[in-house]
Motif scaffolding. Structure first.
Motif, mmCIF file in Angstrom:
data_model
loop_
_atom_site.group_PDB
_atom_site.id
_atom_site.type_symbol
_atom_site.label_atom_id
_atom_site.label_comp_id
_atom_site.label_asym_id
_atom_site.label_seq_id
_atom_site.Cartn_x
_atom_site.Cartn_y
_atom_site.Cartn_z
ATOM 1 N N TRP A 68 0.800 -1.221 0.000
ATOM 2 C CA TRP A 68 0.000 0.000 0.000
ATOM 3 C C TRP A 68 0.835 1.274 0.000
ATOM 4 O O TRP A 68 0.286 2.368 0.066
ATOM 5 C CB TRP A 68 -0.952 -0.011 1.185
ATOM 6 C CG TRP A 68 -2.234 -0.713 0.855
ATOM 7 C CD1 TRP A 68 -3.348 -0.168 0.286
ATOM 8 C CD2 TRP A 68 -2.537 -2.096 1.055
ATOM 9 N NE1 TRP A 68 -4.316 -1.124 0.108
ATOM 10 C CE2 TRP A 68 -3.853 -2.320 0.580
ATOM 11 C CE3 TRP A 68 -1.826 -3.176 1.575
ATOM 12 C CZ2 TRP A 68 -4.457 -3.565 0.613
ATOM 13 C CZ3 TRP A 68 -2.426 -4.414 1.610
ATOM 14 C CH2 TRP A 68 -3.727 -4.612 1.138
ATOM 15 N N GLY A 113 0.114 3.607 13.922
ATOM 16 C CA GLY A 113 -0.527 3.273 12.654
ATOM 17 C C GLY A 113 -1.756 4.117 12.392
ATOM 18 O O GLY A 113 -1.962 4.603 11.272
ATOM 19 N N GLN A 116 -0.657 7.744 11.492
ATOM 20 C CA GLN A 116 -0.126 7.821 10.137
ATOM 21 C C GLN A 116 -1.216 7.603 9.099
ATOM 22 O O GLN A 116 -1.247 8.280 8.060
ATOM 23 C CB GLN A 116 0.990 6.787 9.961
ATOM 24 C CG GLN A 116 2.249 7.116 10.752
ATOM 25 C CD GLN A 116 3.335 6.071 10.575
ATOM 26 O OE1 GLN A 116 3.042 4.887 10.381
ATOM 27 N NE2 GLN A 116 4.584 6.495 10.641
ATOM 28 N N LEU A 117 -2.116 6.690 9.380
ATOM 29 C CA LEU A 117 -3.206 6.400 8.442
ATOM 30 C C LEU A 117 -4.120 7.617 8.286
ATOM 31 O O LEU A 117 -4.498 7.981 7.163
ATOM 32 C CB LEU A 117 -3.995 5.197 8.942
ATOM 33 C CG LEU A 117 -4.916 4.474 7.944
ATOM 34 C CD1 LEU A 117 -4.145 4.050 6.717
ATOM 35 C CD2 LEU A 117 -5.558 3.268 8.607
ATOM 36 N N ILE A 424 -0.125 6.214 4.171
ATOM 37 C CA ILE A 424 -1.142 5.159 4.277
ATOM 38 C C ILE A 424 -0.469 3.797 4.385
ATOM 39 O O ILE A 424 -0.855 2.953 5.210
ATOM 40 C CB ILE A 424 -2.089 5.209 3.058
ATOM 41 C CG1 ILE A 424 -2.957 6.475 3.126
ATOM 42 C CG2 ILE A 424 -2.981 3.968 3.003
ATOM 43 C CD1 ILE A 424 -3.806 6.709 1.903
ATOM 44 N N GLY A 427 1.136 3.528 7.780
ATOM 45 C CA GLY A 427 0.094 3.410 8.800
ATOM 46 C C GLY A 427 -0.527 2.031 8.830
ATOM 47 O O GLY A 427 -0.705 1.434 9.897
ATOM 48 N N LEU A 428 -0.868 1.514 7.643
ATOM 49 C CA LEU A 428 -1.454 0.166 7.577
ATOM 50 C C LEU A 428 -0.479 -0.886 8.091
ATOM 51 O O LEU A 428 -0.883 -1.848 8.749
ATOM 52 C CB LEU A 428 -1.858 -0.156 6.135
ATOM 53 C CG LEU A 428 -3.159 0.476 5.629
ATOM 54 C CD1 LEU A 428 -3.349 0.173 4.152
ATOM 55 C CD2 LEU A 428 -4.355 -0.040 6.430
#
Length: 707
Positions: A68, A113, A116-117, A424, A427-428
């Motif tokens: 991602w 996470g 950040q996401l 993303i 974060g993921l």
């Protein structure tokens, strides 16, 4: 394939994978895995976690970040700086390595996470710019030194205390240098020598893996570990038992007080919500909590003294046919008629209920086979407030490290990066990692370089790396049992040497004294606040923003004269240029906003005072990029104030965004369209048309090239 689908699943851009690309990614993935596996275990211990948690952090987070993210070569996983930030932030809440500490680290990964996401989804990647490059340079240099020094105890085989002051802990380690376990030091030095030699002479070979294989085989062949678990009931020597029981009582006292502190902290927070901050009961409970903390520090000091007394005490043990401990004796009081094993032990890692008999060096030990369990992290609401600020710092520092690496690689591969998509991906990876018992991860500079140099073409290389870690978790963990802890320390030391870059601090100083001050202050603050590294970087970020505001509060203001080519130039640089008694030209090199608009007003009024005959003030506004509400208000009053004294304020070269603000308010009409010009020459020509014959002989209005 629909573009919207690729937006949600960016890895679809890799497909279809051609045979040569898949082959290159496969070789690169295996190469990175050979570096990642030992590094991840080392960084897990740096984070205060058992070594095998590093393998969990090197599994799914690696693949998810690649799937991602937007960079084809960025290698995600455990990294030194983020691991140290994790350890420093959690050490005040729980004992490193304990179940509570592990639970908090996994919870921290989830928070990182989520932050950040959210930043990525709402396209707020620019927030990372609040951490300026000089601040990151100062922080990274200090953190690298702290990381390296934190591993010295493992390299020498001596214990290291954990207190509120990292420098005191390091001093304590060096005081114990006389107790160095020479085989442990030899293992560490051998690993460093192997990695350094391969890096210098055969850089394409996996130096970390070779060092791990050589030292693990050596550890297994010579019986490097020679350690055993011990319990007080196994001690057959009454005098030794009394000493050990006294130390265990001190350990139990520390545990009881720490438990009491946790309970009182929770009760105090509840009381503050229900009864208020100022209630008698709340104040009384706060005092009881502080008293408990004082008692805990005293008990900790007493326990450390007890452990110091045991440090030089050597013991021996009798064993049965299977090597299990039957009895433990002091070395100088062991019975002559009892069969003893051939190892002399020291008592280490004393707790309230047991201890460890250390006769050799520390090794990784048994690693649970199989995959990490998938479950939601245990949420600790009492610790949530403390972890949120840390999660934000780790999110920003980790992302800045990752995006810096990705940009450096993209400059060579000419790949287009999307910082928000990278957020993303990162974060993921942390969210998924928290569901599989991982601590916070980020992009790794060294492994990303290995990935690129090994020929990786797409993020599939990282997926293959994760698959190789999966095979290790399923089948290869027993091979890592005899890996010496000193070798993990050596891996960390060799990894962070490259992070020490004092030339970058010097470069920042030469570029701007303010940037140099921010870098040096961050460096000093990080060292001073250690182990609380987040405080150091917050000080640096705050100072950098403060210095920026200070610079913009007093931008350059130049009184202008006419140069020989017709341009207007600064009289401080060219003091002999002709000027006019009718007109004063000022250039303002800064935005007009709340912090500096008063400075602008003072500069204009000073120019008016110094030129009492002037009837026009021309503001050359080419450098004005912004006008906020405060700026509009002050300029409005300044125009009216000067007009009341017979002085007209004229502007030239204003940008569209400034004019838009003027039009949206009444300022445009207050100034008057006839006092707003595209260029300074147009403004000067119009002004002298208004002055007429009174200024016919004024040199300032004449453009020499037009004479």
């Amino acid at each position: 394939m629909p573009a919207s689908l690729k937006k949600f699943f960016p890895f679809l851009h890799w497909f279809p994978l051609k045979g040569d690309i898949l082959k290159a990614d496969f070789l690169a993935g295996i190469t990175v895995a050979l570096v990642l596996i030992p590094q991840s275990m080392a960084y897990a211990q740096l984070a205060g976690m058992p070594a095998y948690f590093g393998l969990y952090a090197a599994f799914l987070p690696v693949a998810v970040a690649a799937l991602w993210g937007s960079s084809n070569q960025l290698a995600t996983g455990p990294v030194a700086v983020v691991s140290l930030l994790t350890a420093s932030s959690l050490a005040v809440l729980a004992t490193p390595g304990s179940d509570q500490f592990v639970a908090l680290a996994i919870m921290l990964a989830l928070l990182v996470g989520i932050v950040q996401l959210l930043l990525g989804v709402f396209k707020l990647g620019v927030i990372v710019n609040f951490l300026s490059h000089p601040v990151i340079v100062g922080f990274t240099n200090a953190a690298a030194m702290i990381i390296g020094l934190s591993q010295v105890s493992k390299l020498f085989g001596v214990p290291m205390g954990r207190s509120e002051h990292f420098i005191n802990d390091i001093v304590g380690v060096f005081r114990l240098i006389g107790d160095t376990h020479l085989p442990t030091l030899a293992m560490g030095v051998l690993a460093i020598a192997i990695m350094w030699s391969i890096r210098k002479y055969k850089p394409k070979l996996p130096g970390v893996l070779i060092a791990v294989v050589v030292t693990t085989l050596l550890s297994w062949s010579i019986g490097f570990e020679r350690n055993a678990a011990g319990k007080p009931e196994q001690i057959a020597d009454p005098a030794l038992l009394a000493v050990v029981q006294q130390s265990m009582a001190a350990a139990r006292r520390v545990d009881d007080l720490n438990t009491l502190i946790v309970e009182k902290s929770a009760a105090l927070k509840s009381m503050q919500k229900t009864a208020g901050e100022e209630s008698v009961r709340t104040v009384q409970m706060a005092a009881e909590l502080e008293l408990a903390r004082i008692e805990a520090r005293a008990a900790e000091d007493a326990f450390n003294k007890e452990k110091a007394a045991l440090r030089h005490l050597q013991v021996v043990r009798s064993v049965d046919a299977d090597g299990a401990t039957l009895a433990i004796y002091a070395l100088d009081r062991a019975p002559q008629d009892v069969a003893l094993d051939d190892t002399r032990y020291r008592l280490r890692k004393l707790t309230a209920s047991d201890f460890k008999l250390v006769g050799g060096g520390e090794v990784v030990g048994a690693i649970p086979e199989g995959l990490p369990s998938v479950k939601m992290p245990d949420f600790n609401l009492d610790a949530l407030g403390s972890l949120l600020s840390t999660a934000l710092v780790i999110s920003l520092v980790g992302f800045m490290e990752a995006i810096s690496i990705a940009k450096a690689i993209a400059a060579k591969t000419r790949q287009r990066l999307d910082p928000n998509q990278e957020l993303i991906g990162q974060g993921l990876s942390n969210v998924v990692g928290s569901l599989t018992q991982a601590f916070p991860v980020s992009g790794s500079f060294s492994r990303s370089a290995v990935n690129m140099n090994a020929g990786a073409k797409t993020g599939m290389s990282s997926v293959i790396t994760a698959l190789f870690v999966l095979l290790t978790l399923l089948f290869l963990t027993p091979l890592l049992y005899h890996l010496p802890q000193a070798v993990l320390a050596a891996i960390i030391i060799m990894a962070v040497i490259g992070l020490v870059n004092l030339k970058a601090v010097k470069h920042a100083w030469h570029a701007s004294k303010h940037d140099g001050i921010a870098a040096v202050a961050t460096f000093i603050a990080t060292l001073a606040f250690a182990p609380h590294l987040d405080n150091g970087i917050m000080v640096g970020a705050g100072l950098a923003l403060g210095l920026y505001l200070y610079r913009t509060m007093s931008p350059r203001v130049a009184i202008l004269g006419r140069y020989s080519d017709g341009t207007l130039r600064d009289l401080k640089v060219y003091p002999d240029l002709p000027t006019s008694k009718h007109l004063v030209a000022i250039r303002f090199d800064g935005s007009l906003y709340f912090a500096n608009v008063a400075y602008f007003e003072d500069a204009v009024l000073e120019a008016v005072a110094n030129h009492p005959d002037a009837r026009y003030i021309l503001v050359v506004g080419d450098g004005i990029n912004q006008l906020d509400a405060s700026g509009e208000e002050v300029v409005h009053h300044l125009v009216e104030r000067l007009r009341s004294t017979g002085v007209t304020l004229v502007f030239s070269g204003l940008k569209r965004q400034v004019l838009d603000v003027m039009r949206a308010t009444s300022l445009y009409d207050v100034i008057g369209q006839n006092n707003l010009f595209a260029t300074e020459d147009q403004a000067i020509t119009a002004i002298y048309e208004q002055l007429g014959e009174n200024a016919a002989d004024d040199l300032f209005c004449l453009i020499p090239s037009a004479r």
